[in-house]
Motif scaffolding. Structure first.
Motif, PDB file in Angstrom:
ATOM      1  N   SER A   2       0.829  -1.202   0.000  1.00 11.59           N
ATOM      2  CA  SER A   2       0.000   0.000   0.000  1.00 11.59           C
ATOM      3  C   SER A   2       0.861   1.249   0.000  1.00 11.59           C
ATOM      4  O   SER A   2       1.941   1.276   0.569  1.00 11.59           O
ATOM      5  CB  SER A   2      -0.904   0.004   1.228  1.00 11.59           C
ATOM      6  N   ARG A   3       0.344   2.284  -0.658  1.00 15.80           N
ATOM      7  CA  ARG A   3       1.050   3.560  -0.717  1.00 15.80           C
ATOM      8  C   ARG A   3       0.420   4.523   0.276  1.00 15.80           C
ATOM      9  O   ARG A   3      -0.781   4.533   0.481  1.00 15.80           O
ATOM     10  CB  ARG A   3       0.949   4.166  -2.117  1.00 15.80           C
ATOM     11  N   MET A  77      -8.156   3.458  -5.242  1.00 13.98           N
ATOM     12  CA  MET A  77      -6.710   3.248  -5.213  1.00 13.98           C
ATOM     13  C   MET A  77      -5.933   4.532  -5.507  1.00 13.98           C
ATOM     14  O   MET A  77      -4.815   4.694  -5.039  1.00 13.98           O
ATOM     15  CB  MET A  77      -6.306   2.155  -6.207  1.00 13.98           C
ATOM     16  N   THR A  94      -6.910   2.249   4.411  1.00 15.64           N
ATOM     17  CA  THR A  94      -6.683   1.033   5.176  1.00 15.64           C
ATOM     18  C   THR A  94      -6.714   1.376   6.670  1.00 15.64           C
ATOM     19  O   THR A  94      -6.690   2.553   7.045  1.00 15.64           O
ATOM     20  CB  THR A  94      -5.317   0.399   4.841  1.00 15.64           C
ATOM     21  N   ARG A  99      -3.426   4.012   1.197  1.00 16.39           N
ATOM     22  CA  ARG A  99      -4.322   3.817   0.059  1.00 16.39           C
ATOM     23  C   ARG A  99      -4.652   2.336  -0.083  1.00 16.39           C
ATOM     24  O   ARG A  99      -3.852   1.481   0.292  1.00 16.39           O
ATOM     25  CB  ARG A  99      -3.650   4.281  -1.233  1.00 16.39           C
ATOM     26  N   ASN A 101      -5.119  -1.207  -2.013  1.00 21.02           N
ATOM     27  CA  ASN A 101      -4.464  -1.889  -3.122  1.00 21.02           C
ATOM     28  C   ASN A 101      -5.528  -2.634  -3.931  1.00 21.02           C
ATOM     29  O   ASN A 101      -6.720  -2.586  -3.611  1.00 21.02           O
ATOM     30  CB  ASN A 101      -3.355  -2.825  -2.632  1.00 21.02           C
TER      31      ASN A 101
END
Length: 155
Positions: A2-3, A77, A94, A99, A101
């Motif tokens: 995740s970013r 996303m 999350t 962000r 996924n």
């Protein structure tokens, strides 16, 4: 993997059911328009014939399922906000604040459909759950949060 979001906020709170409903209705109108346009394109491909009697009806339904998923997951996303969520200053993220996924988006989408199919029981679950989480929030490990009024909405 995740970013992280570009901006984080100290005063984020869990989104209220009323704001979530507002964003849902807004997004529902956009999805309805998307489905109408997609059906028009698919009917054109089918020679202008109705698709409900076509031998390709399963393909048509699958295409609409995928189109709606791609539309929603793109926004989830990209910046955690669909257009309806953007209007109501909401964001899906999350549990750790990242962000979504691909897998989380897919789980959220499928369980969201199940939540609606169960006469909305999955959405009504937020009134029972202490963290105001729906079935698709719980299944995908996500939260819908309300951004502060001074938040920079578009990232």
């Amino acid at each position: 993997m995740s970013r992280a979001f570009k901006e984080t906020y100290a005063d984020i709170k869990i989104a209220s059911p009323l704001k979530r409903l507002g964003a849902f209705v807004y997004d529902l109108m956009l999805v309805a328009a998307l489905l109408m346009v997609s059906t028009g394109v698919l009917m054109t491909i089918n020679g202008g014939e109705a698709l409900d009697t076509s031998p390709y009806f399963a393909v048509y339904q699958s295409a609409l399922f995928i189109i709606v998923y791609l539309f929603l997951s793109f926004f989830w996303m990209r910046n955690g906000q669909t257009l309806g969520m953007l209007a109501w200053r909401l964001r899906v993220q999350t549990s750790e604040g990242y962000r979504l996924n691909f897998t989380q988006s897919l789980i959220r989408y499928i369980v969201g459909i199940i939540s609606l199919s169960a006469f909305g029981a999955g959405f009504l679950w937020m009134f029972i759950n202490k963290q105001k989480m729906t079935w698709h929030d719980l299944a995908s490990g996500t939260h819908v949060v309300e951004l502060p009024k001074n938040a920079r909405i578009l990232e």
